[in-house]
Design a protein around this motif. Structure first.
Motif, PDB file in Angstrom:
ATOM      1  N   PRO A 156      27.436  -9.568   0.683  1.00 25.21           N
ATOM      2  CA  PRO A 156      26.315  -9.851  -0.226  1.00 25.21           C
ATOM      3  C   PRO A 156      25.028 -10.557   0.417  1.00 25.21           C
ATOM      4  O   PRO A 156      25.097 -10.626   1.817  1.00 25.21           O
ATOM      5  CB  PRO A 156      26.580 -10.922  -1.487  1.00 25.21           C
ATOM      6  N   TRP A 157      23.747 -10.709  -0.101  1.00 22.59           N
ATOM      7  CA  TRP A 157      22.568 -11.191   0.448  1.00 22.59           C
ATOM      8  C   TRP A 157      22.667 -12.664   0.404  1.00 22.59           C
ATOM      9  O   TRP A 157      21.548 -13.387   1.040  1.00 22.59           O
ATOM     10  CB  TRP A 157      21.385 -10.491  -0.007  1.00 22.59           C
ATOM     11  N   ASN A 158      23.475 -13.566  -0.277  1.00 21.23           N
ATOM     12  CA  ASN A 158      23.137 -15.090  -0.436  1.00 21.23           C
ATOM     13  C   ASN A 158      23.616 -15.623   0.563  1.00 21.23           C
ATOM     14  O   ASN A 158      22.941 -16.741   1.091  1.00 21.23           O
ATOM     15  CB  ASN A 158      23.735 -15.482  -1.862  1.00 21.23           C
ATOM     16  N   PHE A 159      24.655 -15.451   1.264  1.00 18.89           N
ATOM     17  CA  PHE A 159      25.197 -16.127   2.440  1.00 18.89           C
ATOM     18  C   PHE A 159      25.785 -15.074   3.360  1.00 18.89           C
ATOM     19  O   PHE A 159      26.985 -14.769   3.565  1.00 18.89           O
ATOM     20  CB  PHE A 159      26.406 -17.108   1.969  1.00 18.89           C
ATOM     21  N   PRO A 160      24.890 -14.238   4.052  1.00 19.91           N
ATOM     22  CA  PRO A 160      25.272 -13.139   4.700  1.00 19.91           C
ATOM     23  C   PRO A 160      26.345 -13.195   5.696  1.00 19.91           C
ATOM     24  O   PRO A 160      27.526 -12.526   5.908  1.00 19.91           O
ATOM     25  CB  PRO A 160      24.112 -12.337   5.364  1.00 19.91           C
ATOM     26  N   LEU A 161      26.120 -14.433   6.658  1.00 16.12           N
ATOM     27  CA  LEU A 161      27.066 -14.491   7.815  1.00 16.12           C
ATOM     28  C   LEU A 161      28.258 -14.928   7.331  1.00 16.12           C
ATOM     29  O   LEU A 161      29.427 -14.580   7.857  1.00 16.12           O
ATOM     30  CB  LEU A 161      26.337 -15.169   8.782  1.00 16.12           C
ATOM     31  N   MET A 162      28.237 -16.147   6.583  1.00 20.23           N
ATOM     32  CA  MET A 162      29.613 -16.842   6.004  1.00 20.23           C
ATOM     33  C   MET A 162      30.534 -15.981   5.280  1.00 20.23           C
ATOM     34  O   MET A 162      31.754 -15.836   5.694  1.00 20.23           O
ATOM     35  CB  MET A 162      28.907 -17.992   5.319  1.00 20.23           C
ATOM     36  N   ILE A 163      29.828 -15.016   4.419  1.00 19.16           N
ATOM     37  CA  ILE A 163      30.840 -14.304   3.647  1.00 19.16           C
ATOM     38  C   ILE A 163      31.253 -13.051   4.545  1.00 19.16           C
ATOM     39  O   ILE A 163      32.502 -12.689   4.352  1.00 19.16           O
ATOM     40  CB  ILE A 163      30.135 -13.912   2.285  1.00 19.16           C
ATOM     41  N   CYS A 164      30.398 -12.624   5.235  1.00 22.57           N
ATOM     42  CA  CYS A 164      31.251 -11.754   6.220  1.00 22.57           C
ATOM     43  C   CYS A 164      32.466 -12.172   6.995  1.00 22.57           C
ATOM     44  O   CYS A 164      33.221 -11.617   7.057  1.00 22.57           O
ATOM     45  CB  CYS A 164      30.167 -11.142   7.248  1.00 22.57           C
ATOM     46  N   VAL A 165      32.225 -13.479   7.331  1.00 24.19           N
ATOM     47  CA  VAL A 165      33.171 -14.005   8.150  1.00 24.19           C
ATOM     48  C   VAL A 165      34.398 -14.470   7.339  1.00 24.19           C
ATOM     49  O   VAL A 165      35.876 -14.177   7.887  1.00 24.19           O
ATOM     50  CB  VAL A 165      32.908 -15.163   9.110  1.00 24.19           C
ATOM     51  N   TRP A 166      34.259 -14.699   6.038  1.00 20.87           N
ATOM     52  CA  TRP A 166      35.501 -14.863   5.187  1.00 20.87           C
ATOM     53  C   TRP A 166      36.377 -13.651   5.155  1.00 20.87           C
ATOM     54  O   TRP A 166      37.594 -13.924   4.943  1.00 20.87           O
ATOM     55  CB  TRP A 166      34.925 -14.951   3.624  1.00 20.87           C
ATOM     56  N   LYS A 167      35.683 -12.615   5.245  1.00 18.86           N
ATOM     57  CA  LYS A 167      36.424 -11.316   5.348  1.00 18.86           C
ATOM     58  C   LYS A 167      37.077 -10.849   6.603  1.00 18.86           C
ATOM     59  O   LYS A 167      38.027 -10.403   6.747  1.00 18.86           O
ATOM     60  CB  LYS A 167      35.659 -10.205   4.695  1.00 18.86           C
ATOM     61  N   LEU A 168      36.003 -10.912   7.538  1.00 20.58           N
ATOM     62  CA  LEU A 168      36.365 -10.436   8.774  1.00 20.58           C
ATOM     63  C   LEU A 168      37.601 -11.220   9.648  1.00 20.58           C
ATOM     64  O   LEU A 168      38.419 -10.640  10.219  1.00 20.58           O
ATOM     65  CB  LEU A 168      34.911 -10.446   9.597  1.00 20.58           C
ATOM     66  N   ALA A 169      37.420 -12.453   9.373  1.00 24.27           N
ATOM     67  CA  ALA A 169      38.562 -13.107  10.094  1.00 24.27           C
ATOM     68  C   ALA A 169      39.827 -13.026   9.822  1.00 24.27           C
ATOM     69  O   ALA A 169      40.860 -12.769  10.433  1.00 24.27           O
ATOM     70  CB  ALA A 169      38.034 -14.757   9.974  1.00 24.27           C
ATOM     71  N   PRO A 170      40.140 -12.926   8.459  1.00 24.31           N
ATOM     72  CA  PRO A 170      41.585 -12.789   8.096  1.00 24.31           C
ATOM     73  C   PRO A 170      42.127 -11.133   8.329  1.00 24.31           C
ATOM     74  O   PRO A 170      43.034 -10.725   8.597  1.00 24.31           O
ATOM     75  CB  PRO A 170      41.688 -13.091   6.518  1.00 24.31           C
ATOM     76  N   ALA A 171      41.068 -10.533   8.044  1.00 19.80           N
ATOM     77  CA  ALA A 171      41.265  -8.847   8.347  1.00 19.80           C
ATOM     78  C   ALA A 171      41.525  -8.528   9.762  1.00 19.80           C
ATOM     79  O   ALA A 171      42.616  -7.805   9.921  1.00 19.80           O
ATOM     80  CB  ALA A 171      39.896  -8.034   8.000  1.00 19.80           C
ATOM     81  N   LEU A 172      40.965  -9.222  10.744  1.00 19.45           N
ATOM     82  CA  LEU A 172      41.377  -9.216  12.033  1.00 19.45           C
ATOM     83  C   LEU A 172      42.819  -9.750  12.580  1.00 19.45           C
ATOM     84  O   LEU A 172      43.349  -9.435  13.385  1.00 19.45           O
ATOM     85  CB  LEU A 172      40.088  -9.485  12.979  1.00 19.45           C
TER      86      LEU A 172
END
Length: 483
Positions: A156-172
């Motif tokens: 989403p657009w409200n916390f772009p970096l933080m919420i991206c990493v919420w998903k990216l870190a466990p996925a990787l």
């Protein structure tokens, strides 16, 4: 005010920076001025397909598929170190592109992203199965947790970096590969993070980033090579994604809208509750899915609470996120600003509601003064519909036994808050309210170790903690005949 001369605007697909096959672009704006910062590509179906195919090849490759868990952990730790070293630039870019005050981006969003990378780096070497005693003779049974494959991460657009990493870190951490699609309004920190992913040494194709609007997201969700969709955004779009992934039998996680109740009991410390609810309701100008928006206050203290809440909101300084002393930044877009102001007008015109005094907004940018409405009733639109802006509705109550039913009288169930000096009362309320997270006597904090997600129309599944490891893996049973 934001001389970003080193902006990354190309998409990352299979380790290469590309401008897209369609030639179309999307402008991204500084919401504090309304000026265009830059333009990014509008990915077409061919670009999405190339990204998914690159991620699929990387998932099967020995460089990634055969990478030892300890080496995945090291790569995530390198990425965390690179992000931390570049934290100031990331915070400034997030503020310029999204609008949140620099104190929020530098003090909360970027550090939280770094924390998530380190937290899930720790999990990479600790993902275990179980051995199970079966009632079958001469058989050994064990389970393995295995990655899903290509994961579409739509943020989403409200916390772009933080919420991206919420998903990216466990996925990787769990060994998946990803295609990230940031919101079209706020793509810049995600693209900058992609640069760090390359520097951290992740193999080509493990992380891909495509930019674009709803059409790009739809193409990604519908691609047959995507095994899982993780989406944070509106309930309306979440329903569409759930329907499509249900039809295609893909894994899906959804963190959607909220309309968080905050219950202030008769014995609560009103001044502490006002301060905590100002933070809970107005962080990022109310553009938070768990923002406290409905304040249920004992009738005897309703007026006192509303007046103090309105005075506190009026004292907060509106300004560009990069301006020192700014408490509240702009909303993300002119379209969203106009939508929120329409809700303020709806609340003002409701019979029985009172809009507390607001001073006019000066200057450029997409600014909205906080609006405090008191005397609100449960059937009013401002009490029922998610506004996603600085609009705070105060609702009186007389019967404490009605509180839970009134707090739950919404489709949403993401967050809730309780304010009381009586710990027994507070916990009884917390246990009964239908929300994924309840905060007692505090604003809405988050931590990488604490499970996060919603009930009812606020979503499916959970992020953070062990829940995210489960969300990005599936269980395989292995039977071995011992005879």
């Amino acid at each position: 005010m934001h001389p970003h001369t080193d902006l990354r605007t190309d998409m990352l697909i299979d380790g290469d920076w590309i401008s897209g096959s369609c030639g179309g672009t999307i402008p991204t704006y500084d919401p504090g001025t309304g000026a265009v910062i830059t333009e990014v590509p509008e990915a077409g179906e061919a670009d999405v397909a190339a990204a998914v195919e690159a991620a699929s090849r990387a998932f099967e490759s020995p460089e990634w598929g055969g990478m030892l868990p300890a080496d995945r952990a090291k790569a995530l730790l390198r990425l965390a170190d690179l992000l931390e070293a570049d934290a100031d630039a990331f915070a400034r870019l997030e503020t310029a592109d999204q609008g949140q005050p620099l104190g929020v981006s530098s003090g909360f969003a970027v550090p939280n992203a770094v924390e998530h990378l380190r937290y899930y780096a720790g999990w990479a070497t600790k993902i275990t199965g179980v051995t199970t005693p079966l009632s079958v003779p001469d058989v050994d049974h064990r389970t393995r947790r295995e990655p899903l494959g290509v994961c579409a991460l739509i943020t989403p657009w409200n916390f772009p970096l933080m919420i991206c990493v919420w998903k990216l870190a466990p996925a990787l951490a769990t060994g998946n590969t990803v295609v990230v699609k940031p919101a079209e309004q706020t793509p810049l920190t995600t693209l900058r993070l992609a640069e760090l992913v390359r520097r951290a040494g992740f193999p080509d194709g493990v992380v891909n980033v495509v930019t674009g609007g709803p059409g790009t997201g739809r193409a990604l969700v519908e691609h047959p090579g995507v095994a899982k969709v993780s989406f944070t955004g509106s309930t309306e779009v979440g329903r569409e994604i759930a329907a499509r992934t249900g039809h295609d039998l893909k894994h899906v996680s959804l963190e959607l809208g909220g309309k968080a109740p905050s219950i202030i009991t008769s014995d609560a410390d009103i001044d502490a509750a006002v301060q905590g609810n100002l933070t809970g309701g107005l962080l990022n100008s109310g553009q938070v899915c768990a923002a406290y928006t409905r304040f249920f206050v004992d009738s005897a203290r309703h007026d006192e609470f509303a007046e103090k809440l309105a005075a506190g909101a009026a004292s907060m300084k509106l300004g560009h996120g990069l301006t020192e002393g700014t408490d509240l930044g702009p909303l993300v877009s002119a379209e969203h600003r106009d939508r929120v102001e329409r809700y303020v007008a709806v609340g003002r015109d409701e019979d029985g509601a009172r809009l507390h005094e607001r001073s006019p907004v000066d200057g450029e940018g997409y600014f909205v003064r906080p609006a405090v409405l008191s005397g609100v009733t449960d059937d009013m639109r401002v009490a029922r519909e998610e506004i996603f802006g600085p609009v705070l509705s105060v609702l009186p109550y007389d019967d404490p036994d009605e509180l839970v039913a009134r707090a739950d009288a919404t489709d949403h169930g993401l967050g809730a808050a309780v304010w009381s000096r009586d710990i027994a009362t507070a916990n009884r309320l917390a246990n009964r309210v239908r929300a994924g997270t309840v905060w007692i006597n505090m604003p809405p904090l988050l931590d990488a170790a604490a499970s996060w997600g919603g009930m009812k129309a606020s979503g499916l599944g959970r992020e953070m903690g062990w829940s995210a490891i489960e969300a990005f893996t599936e269980v395989k049973s292995v039977w071995t005949h011992l005879g």
